[in-house]
Enzyme design. Sequence first.
Site, PDB file in Angstrom:
ATOM      1  N   CYS A   1     -43.477  -2.832 -11.727  1.00  0.00           N
ATOM      2  CA  CYS A   1     -44.196  -2.987 -13.033  1.00  0.00           C
ATOM      3  C   CYS A   1     -45.500  -3.645 -12.999  1.00  0.00           C
ATOM      4  O   CYS A   1     -45.729  -4.561 -13.218  1.00  0.00           O
ATOM      5  CB  CYS A   1     -43.295  -3.551 -13.949  1.00  0.00           C
ATOM      6  SG  CYS A   1     -41.685  -3.015 -14.077  1.00  0.00           S
TER       7      CYS A   1
ATOM      8  N   ALA B   1     -48.981  -3.045 -13.480  1.00  0.00           N
ATOM      9  CA  ALA B   1     -50.401  -3.035 -14.209  1.00  0.00           C
ATOM     10  C   ALA B   1     -50.428  -4.191 -15.224  1.00  0.00           C
ATOM     11  O   ALA B   1     -49.538  -4.420 -15.811  1.00  0.00           O
ATOM     12  CB  ALA B   1     -50.461  -1.596 -14.817  1.00  0.00           C
TER      13      ALA B   1
ATOM     14  N   CYS C   1     -42.800 -13.140 -19.076  1.00  0.00           N
ATOM     15  CA  CYS C   1     -43.520 -14.424 -19.857  1.00  0.00           C
ATOM     16  C   CYS C   1     -42.776 -14.435 -20.940  1.00  0.00           C
ATOM     17  O   CYS C   1     -43.399 -14.543 -22.214  1.00  0.00           O
ATOM     18  CB  CYS C   1     -44.900 -13.934 -19.845  1.00  0.00           C
ATOM     19  SG  CYS C   1     -45.195 -12.319 -20.731  1.00  0.00           S
TER      20      CYS C   1
HETATM   21  C1  LIG Z   1     -45.435  -7.586 -17.814  1.00  0.00           C
HETATM   22  S1  LIG Z   1     -46.139  -6.010 -17.596  1.00  0.00           S
HETATM   23  C2  LIG Z   1     -46.743  -6.271 -15.687  1.00  0.00           C
HETATM   24  C3  LIG Z   1     -48.095  -7.172 -15.564  1.00  0.00           C
HETATM   25  C4  LIG Z   1     -48.486  -7.150 -14.132  1.00  0.00           C
HETATM   26  N1  LIG Z   1     -47.244  -7.468 -13.271  1.00  0.00           N
HETATM   27  C5  LIG Z   1     -49.384  -8.279 -13.859  1.00  0.00           C
HETATM   28  O1  LIG Z   1     -49.472  -9.096 -13.251  1.00  0.00           O
HETATM   29  O2  LIG Z   1     -50.815  -7.756 -14.106  1.00  0.00           O
HETATM   30  C6  LIG Z   1     -45.070  -4.940 -17.511  1.00  0.00           C
HETATM   31  C7  LIG Z   1     -45.400  -3.537 -17.142  1.00  0.00           C
HETATM   32  O3  LIG Z   1     -44.366  -2.722 -16.815  1.00  0.00           O
HETATM   33  C8  LIG Z   1     -44.841  -1.649 -17.067  1.00  0.00           C
HETATM   34  N2  LIG Z   1     -43.361  -0.747 -17.406  1.00  0.00           N
HETATM   35  C9  LIG Z   1     -42.448  -0.949 -18.311  1.00  0.00           C
HETATM   36  N3  LIG Z   1     -41.483  -0.235 -18.040  1.00  0.00           N
HETATM   37  C10 LIG Z   1     -41.511   0.368 -16.694  1.00  0.00           C
HETATM   38  C11 LIG Z   1     -40.855   1.086 -15.849  1.00  0.00           C
HETATM   39  N4  LIG Z   1     -39.861   1.760 -16.111  1.00  0.00           N
HETATM   40  N5  LIG Z   1     -41.514   1.481 -14.623  1.00  0.00           N
HETATM   41  C12 LIG Z   1     -42.941   1.121 -14.452  1.00  0.00           C
HETATM   42  N6  LIG Z   1     -43.502   0.235 -14.876  1.00  0.00           N
HETATM   43  C13 LIG Z   1     -42.909  -0.302 -16.266  1.00  0.00           C
HETATM   44  C14 LIG Z   1     -45.619  -1.706 -18.455  1.00  0.00           C
HETATM   45  O4  LIG Z   1     -46.204  -0.530 -18.568  1.00  0.00           O
HETATM   46  C15 LIG Z   1     -46.554  -2.817 -18.115  1.00  0.00           C
HETATM   47  O5  LIG Z   1     -47.513  -2.595 -17.528  1.00  0.00           O
END
Ligand SMILES: C[S@@+](CC[C@H](N)C(=O)[O-])C[C@H]1O[C@@H](n2cnc3c(N)ncnc32)[C@H](O)[C@@H]1O
Length: 437
Positions: free
Chosen positions: A207, A209, A330
């Site tokens: 995950c 972005a 977080c």
């Molecule tokens: C907490 S953020 C990640 C932050 C990132 N790791 C960083 O350090 O910049 C969680 C991310 O998980 C993504 N997400 C949620 N469900 C997901 C899934 N089933 N598969 C892939 N990405 C997912 C969301 O779009 C979001 O961007």
Amino acid sequence: RPPQHVRQLYALVSETLRYSPVLDALLAGAALLQAEKKLPPHLAKVLVYDLLFGKGLKCGGRWKALARRHRARLQAELARLKVQRKVSRNEDLLAPAEGASLGAPQLPRYVRVNTLKTCVDDVIDFFKRQGYSYLGKAASVEELSSLSGKKFLLDLHLPELLVFPPQTDFHNNQLYTSGHIILQDKASCLPAFLLSPAAGSHVIDACAAPGNKTSHVAAILKNKGQIFAFDLDTKRLATMNTMLMRAGVTSFELAQRDFLTVDPRDSKYSKVTHILLDPSCSGSGMVNRVPTEEAAPSAERLQALAGFQRKILSHALSFPAVRRLAYSTCSVHQEENEDVVHAVLQEQGSAFRLVNVLPAWPCRGVATFPGAECCLRASPAETLTNGFFVAVLERCGEEAAVPSSLPTAAEGSLQQGRGAQPGTAHKKKRKKQRVKE
Ligand SMILES: C[S@@+](CC[C@H](N)C(=O)[O-])C[C@H]1O[C@@H](n2cnc3c(N)ncnc32)[C@H](O)[C@@H]1O
């Protein structure tokens, strides 16, 4: 309705946040929320900001009319507050009153040195040339909290992290715009640091972005190996792509995909030994987060998030070659943290175990099951960071075979003897593109 003036709306929300402690004082003084029981507190803040300090946006409908009815009382409160604080301009109210601590706690400005482009010594020299005084490596968290003026320290836990006083703004700094430094909270640097894949490894960032942790993983890999990064959100992925290019990250593959649909048996991932899993969470640990109900999510919302987090953690552990995984959120809620890890570990039987990471870290997992103290927690009060949680899981019986660049100081007795010597990464003066002022 979609906002017609996105910029104005953004300005309104950010200014409301900036004035948040002042608005709290005004709302309390005028007893607005007691008088208007149906008015949601966060909306009240936006309305009062717009009424007293803003430009008077042409939106707001009946809520705006409601706030206007209290204008005289709110203006009187504002005048009273200015007299009390001995200030004449609205902006002067933003400085904390003597002895008072207003609003969200102030966290230091953490600066992660992007070792793909430069090295710690060069960045220290750069800031010294910009008039900052370098005070050396911090000995304690308290030392980080007493920073002021143009002084900075090297962090005591993370060897590539510099620490500046709160609100130091580097967004326009040349080192930031060129990707030599990454502005990243200390707690959010933990997952990649603790995952610590050796150069050449294949890593999944499930995950990913907007990609701060991905770029950190790439730096640890020294751009050698392969990162498979997934995220659902197209916009965040676009930002991430720009960020990774700026940070000089190569050998990565970004995919707009639900990680739950990525097939662990696909031969493409057969060499993936490390996974960073930082799934969506309630965000309840974020100090400067836009306040929403999420700050105190309902039991149903927490249950739904925890269900998703358990599912995605189990899925990640089903990749056949995975040896080590860092799970982080977080969130401050046990339901999204210790409970998720415990449930999945139980489901896995004896296949995976928790690694006792960073024994020197003061804040540990809540002791809800034996071994929970191997997990790390972070909080503004104890670690001067956002609220955060990290657990590192390792496949049982694999530890001796795992090559790792992790300093031994980062792991406890369970892991002794693994990895390189503490601090070798930052002590070695690497030949890197020199930063020019
Ligand atoms: C907490 S953020 C990640 C932050 C990132 N790791 C960083 O350090 O910049 C969680 C991310 O998980 C993504 N997400 C949620 N469900 C997901 C899934 N089933 N598969 C892939 N990405 C997912 C969301 O779009 C979001 O961007």
